[in-house]
Design a protein around this motif. Structure first.
Motif, PDB file in Angstrom:
ATOM      1  N   TRP A 149      -6.545  -0.043  -0.873  1.00 18.69           N
ATOM      2  CA  TRP A 149      -7.764  -0.713  -1.318  1.00 18.69           C
ATOM      3  C   TRP A 149      -8.829  -0.578  -0.238  1.00 18.69           C
ATOM      4  O   TRP A 149      -8.589  -0.883   0.934  1.00 18.69           O
ATOM      5  CB  TRP A 149      -7.515  -2.189  -1.535  1.00 18.69           C
ATOM      6  CG  TRP A 149      -6.662  -2.549  -2.696  1.00 18.69           C
ATOM      7  CD1 TRP A 149      -6.022  -1.708  -3.569  1.00 18.69           C
ATOM      8  CD2 TRP A 149      -6.338  -3.870  -3.119  1.00 18.69           C
ATOM      9  NE1 TRP A 149      -5.330  -2.418  -4.502  1.00 18.69           N
ATOM     10  CE2 TRP A 149      -5.502  -3.755  -4.253  1.00 18.69           C
ATOM     11  CE3 TRP A 149      -6.674  -5.132  -2.661  1.00 18.69           C
ATOM     12  CZ2 TRP A 149      -4.998  -4.855  -4.925  1.00 18.69           C
ATOM     13  CZ3 TRP A 149      -6.175  -6.221  -3.326  1.00 18.69           C
ATOM     14  CH2 TRP A 149      -5.353  -6.088  -4.441  1.00 18.69           C
ATOM     15  N   ASP A 154      -1.398   3.217  -2.925  1.00 14.74           N
ATOM     16  CA  ASP A 154      -2.735   2.802  -3.335  1.00 14.74           C
ATOM     17  C   ASP A 154      -3.371   1.990  -2.215  1.00 14.74           C
ATOM     18  O   ASP A 154      -2.910   0.893  -1.901  1.00 14.74           O
ATOM     19  CB  ASP A 154      -2.653   1.961  -4.622  1.00 14.74           C
ATOM     20  CG  ASP A 154      -4.015   1.513  -5.121  1.00 14.74           C
ATOM     21  OD1 ASP A 154      -5.027   2.189  -4.830  1.00 14.74           O
ATOM     22  OD2 ASP A 154      -4.065   0.482  -5.797  1.00 14.74           O
ATOM     23  N   GLU A 199       3.110   1.405  -3.382  1.00 10.24           N
ATOM     24  CA  GLU A 199       2.313   1.706  -4.575  1.00 10.24           C
ATOM     25  C   GLU A 199       1.445   2.959  -4.409  1.00 10.24           C
ATOM     26  O   GLU A 199       0.815   3.402  -5.362  1.00 10.24           O
ATOM     27  CB  GLU A 199       1.419   0.508  -4.928  1.00 10.24           C
ATOM     28  CG  GLU A 199       2.202  -0.710  -5.318  1.00 10.24           C
ATOM     29  CD  GLU A 199       1.334  -1.919  -5.623  1.00 10.24           C
ATOM     30  OE1 GLU A 199       1.838  -2.824  -6.299  1.00 10.24           O
ATOM     31  OE2 GLU A 199       0.160  -1.975  -5.186  1.00 10.24           O
ATOM     32  N   GLU A 210       0.834  -1.203   0.000  1.00 13.72           N
ATOM     33  CA  GLU A 210       0.000   0.000   0.000  1.00 13.72           C
ATOM     34  C   GLU A 210       0.869   1.253   0.000  1.00 13.72           C
ATOM     35  O   GLU A 210       0.611   2.197  -0.743  1.00 13.72           O
ATOM     36  CB  GLU A 210      -0.911   0.031   1.228  1.00 13.72           C
ATOM     37  CG  GLU A 210      -2.200  -0.681   1.055  1.00 13.72           C
ATOM     38  CD  GLU A 210      -3.188  -0.385   2.168  1.00 13.72           C
ATOM     39  OE1 GLU A 210      -4.327  -0.830   2.013  1.00 13.72           O
ATOM     40  OE2 GLU A 210      -2.850   0.267   3.177  1.00 13.72           O
TER      41      GLU A 210
END
Length: 131
Positions: free
Chosen positions: A19, A17, A15, A12
């Motif tokens: 989720w 990013d 990247e 996480e």
């Protein structure tokens, strides 16, 4: 592909990013993948890497780590069978390998040096070598 990656960071973080849980819920597999993305990559087990690689999650970070493990022991295993990490790596798409050609060459070398191939890996090795 030898670049330094801080293994104290999670996928996480690396990247950038995060989720979220889908509004309709999620499968146990996807919930596990989401949780593993929060774990520092240096703390991932062989099984964790196998699972994430099979789902094409975090490949830019996990494939180099997996190849490092496979160099030491090509038949290293998670929870499934001898060589299951290698099988996960071998079954990534040709598009993935076009992104990581150096790793693909390393995997070809690893596979070519296998003296004995477990039956469970035969098809995966043949498929990988065919492209």
């Amino acid at each position: 592909m030898t670049r330094f990656v801080n293994r104290d960071r999670s996928l996480e973080e690396l990247e950038r990013d995060r989720w979220s849980v889908p509004s309709g819920g999620e499968t146990r597999l996807m919930a596990t993948a989401r949780e593993l993305r929060r774990k520092p990559i240096g703390g991932l087990t062989v099984e964790d890497m196998r699972l994430l690689i099979r789902q094409d999650v975090g490949l830019a970070y996990l494939l180099p780590m997996a190849v490092e493990l496979l160099r030491a022991d090509p038949l290293t295993e998670g929870d499934m069978y001898e060589g299951d990490l290698l099988a996960a790596v071998l079954t990534r798409s040709a598009e993935v390998w076009s992104e990581f050609p150096e790793l693909g060459r390393e995997v070809r070398l690893i596979v070519s040096e296998l003296a004995e191939l477990p039956p469970a890996l035969k098809r995966e090795v043949e498929g990988f070598l065919a492209w």
